[in-house]
Every structure is written in structure tokens, then in C-alpha cells.
Design an enzyme around this catalytic site. Structure first.
Site, short mmCIF file in Angstrom:
data_model
loop_
_atom_site.label_atom_id
_atom_site.label_comp_id
_atom_site.label_asym_id
_atom_site.label_seq_id
_atom_site.Cartn_x
_atom_site.Cartn_y
_atom_site.Cartn_z
N ASP A 67 0.82 -1.22 0.00
CA ASP A 67 0.00 0.00 0.00
C ASP A 67 0.85 1.26 0.00
OD1 ASP A 67 0.94 -0.39 2.61
OD2 ASP A 67 -1.01 -0.86 3.42
N ASN A 136 -7.68 -2.68 14.21
CA ASN A 136 -9.05 -2.97 13.77
C ASN A 136 -9.12 -4.19 12.85
OD1 ASN A 136 -8.01 -2.08 11.37
ND2 ASN A 136 -9.35 -0.29 11.16
N HIS A 138 -7.33 -4.63 10.07
CA HIS A 138 -7.04 -4.44 8.64
C HIS A 138 -5.73 -5.13 8.24
CE1 HIS A 138 -4.81 -0.31 9.29
NE2 HIS A 138 -3.96 -1.30 9.36
N GLU A 143 -9.65 -1.99 5.05
CA GLU A 143 -10.29 -1.63 6.32
C GLU A 143 -11.56 -2.46 6.55
OE1 GLU A 143 -8.65 0.04 8.30
OE2 GLU A 143 -7.95 1.98 7.57
P1 PGA Z 1 2.07 -1.26 12.51
O1 PGA Z 1 0.86 -1.21 11.50
O2 PGA Z 1 2.99 -2.32 12.01
O3 PGA Z 1 2.69 0.12 12.44
O4 PGA Z 1 1.50 -1.58 13.85
C1 PGA Z 1 0.33 -2.41 11.04
C2 PGA Z 1 -0.88 -2.13 10.23
O5 PGA Z 1 -1.58 -1.14 10.52
O6 PGA Z 1 -1.17 -2.89 9.31
#
Ligand code: PGA
Length: 248
Positions: A67, A136, A138, A143
Site C-alpha cells: 500500500d 481494527n 485491517h 479496512e
Molecule cells: P504497525 O501497523 O505495524 O505500524 O502496527 C500495522 C498495520 O496497521 O497494518
């Protein structure tokens, strides 16, 4: 799903890096699906270190990233292209043209997303997809919602995601509101998935992804339908699975 229970963030990072390095050793021309964020940072440090020691070479590896924020240029210090350059690509021997991160500045997102999927298909899909997970649930920037989206697409970021990522920006208002994310088709098309998580704030998302209902309300739960997922997580992220007796 194979689950590696690791003591802490560093042990999780090392284990993830061992699995990625093993993939490259086994298949030097592999296609890696790569992720950004705090979770994979430690694994990338190990891989850079092992590359310096000539233990692993990215010379024939191709990569596609999950992404990118819409509106951020590749040289913006919070863009995911910048993250990949500074955490991995600039320090290993991967050929720059063999790395792909979605273009956050594309003027034609629909055409760009179609081309990104076509490129992934042309590679025969990803050999190993590295994933973090949001609080959450994702994966990538897919999302929670009413359906799983198959294609690479533009996503409106959840308020909770904007909150979580505000720590990297001068203010919450500076966090982009949209991103381009690989869809579930490319993620589920990967031959292997390496899901990593660290910290208690990920425990619920991990529990729901591993043994909750398969639902787009928890995007990570789709991984229950993938036949080759390895979860590498520290004890804090696994605490709900441990408490429920799902793992020892
Ligand atoms: P993080 O993010 O590795 O910074 O915790 C993971 C994500 O949101 O997919």
C-alpha cells in the site's frame, strides 16, 4: 495455520527475518510481497544485517508492496516508498526496477490499480506475502467494511487508522485520508502468507483473525481461508489466543 510464539518484538522480528531469508535462499528469484509500519521494521534490520554479512542476497528478488498513502510523493518521509528505501531497499542489492510500491501521486487511480494487479498476475502472484495487522484487523489498508475487496483499490482510511498513524505525522490533520491498497485477491493469491504482530494492542485483531468468524468486519479473518499462513507474534499479541487455550 502455523503459529510461532515469540517472547518479544525482537524475537518476533528475528523469526520473521529467518523465514523471509529462508524463502530467498530456497528461491533466489522469489517475489516478495512487502509491508511497512512498525511491525516489519525489526525484521528488515535483521535482513539488512545478514545482507551485509553476505548471508542473503536480494539480487534476483522482485517485490511488490501492499500500500501507499494517496497524495504523498515517494520522497515524503512518511510515504511508504520512502520507508522501504530507508529500511530495506537502499541497504541491500535488490534491483531498483524490481521493486514496486503503489504510486500515491497517480492521476488515474483506477488505471493504476488495474495495472498493479496485472503486474502481480504477470509475476505469477507473490511467493511470500508479509503482513502486519491493524488494531481494527485491517491487512494492507483493507479496512473493516461490508465486503472483501478483491482488486487493488483506493481506500478511505478508518478513523482508528488515522488515529494510529498520527504518531508519525506532525499532526493528525497531516495524515492522508486515503491510500491505495492491494486487495484481497492479490493477498490471497500469495503462495505463502507471513503474518506478524507485536504488542497487546494487536491481541484482539489476532484473536479475531485466527478464530473469529470470517467476516469483512475483521479483514484479517479472511486468512483462515488461505492454506499456507504462518503467524509470527510475540506473547503480548498472542495473549488472547493463549488465554483461550488455542495455543499453549
Ligand atoms: P504497525 O501497523 O505495524 O505500524 O502496527 C500495522 C498495520 O496497521 O497494518
Amino acid at each position: 495455520m502455523r503459529i510461532f510464539r515469540e517472547k518479544d518484538y525482537d524475537a518476533m522480528s528475528r523469526r520473521a527475518a529467518v523465514i523471509i531469508a529462508g524463502e530467498i535462499t530456497h528461491n533466489p528469484a522469489c517475489v516478495l510481497g512487502l509491508a511497512t509500519g512498525s511491525t516489519p521494521e525489526g525484521a528488515y534490520k535483521y535482513l539488512v544485517d545478514w545482507h551485509r554479512q553476505k548471508l542473503v542476497s536480494f539480487r534476483n528478488v522482485r517485490s511488490v508492496n501492499l500500500d501507499e498513502y494517496v497524495g504523498l510523493a515517494p520522497d515524503h518521509d512518511q510515504s511508504y516508498r520512502y520507508f522501504m528505501q530507508s529500511n530495506l531497499f537502499d541497504h541491500v542489492d535488490i534491483i531498483p526496477e524490481h521493486t514496486q510500491v503503489p504510486d500515491g501521486l497517480t492521476q488515474d487511480p483506477k488505471a493504476f490499480c488495474d495495472e498493479y494487479d496485472a503486474y502481480i498476475r504477470s509475476l505469477g502472484y507473490v511467493d511470500m506475502q508479509l503482513l502486519g495487522i491493524g488494531r481494527n484487523g485491517h491487512i494492507g489498508f483493507n479496512e473493516p467494511g461490508d465486503c472483501f475487496v478483491k482488486e487493488t483499490h483506493v481506500v478511505d482510511l478508518a478513523e482508528s487508522t488515522i488515529d494510529a498513524n498520527a504518531r508519525f505525522f506532525a499532526s493528525r490533520d497531516d495524515v492522508p485520508k486515503q491510500a491505495i491498497s492491494m486487495g484481497m485477491g492479490a493477498i490471497m493469491g500469495a503462495k505463502k502468507v507471513l503474518l506478524c504482530a507485536s504488542g497487546e494492542e494487536k491481541a484482539e485483531a489476532i484473536y479475531n483473525s485466527v478464530c473469529g468468524p470470517i467476516t469483512p468486519k475483521c479483514p484479517g479473518s479472511i486468512l483462515q481461508l488461505h492454506k499456507n499462513v504462518v503467524l509470527v507474534a510475540d506473547e503480548a499479541a498472542l495473549c488472547k489466543l493463549i488465554a483461550a487455550g488455542v495455543i499453549a
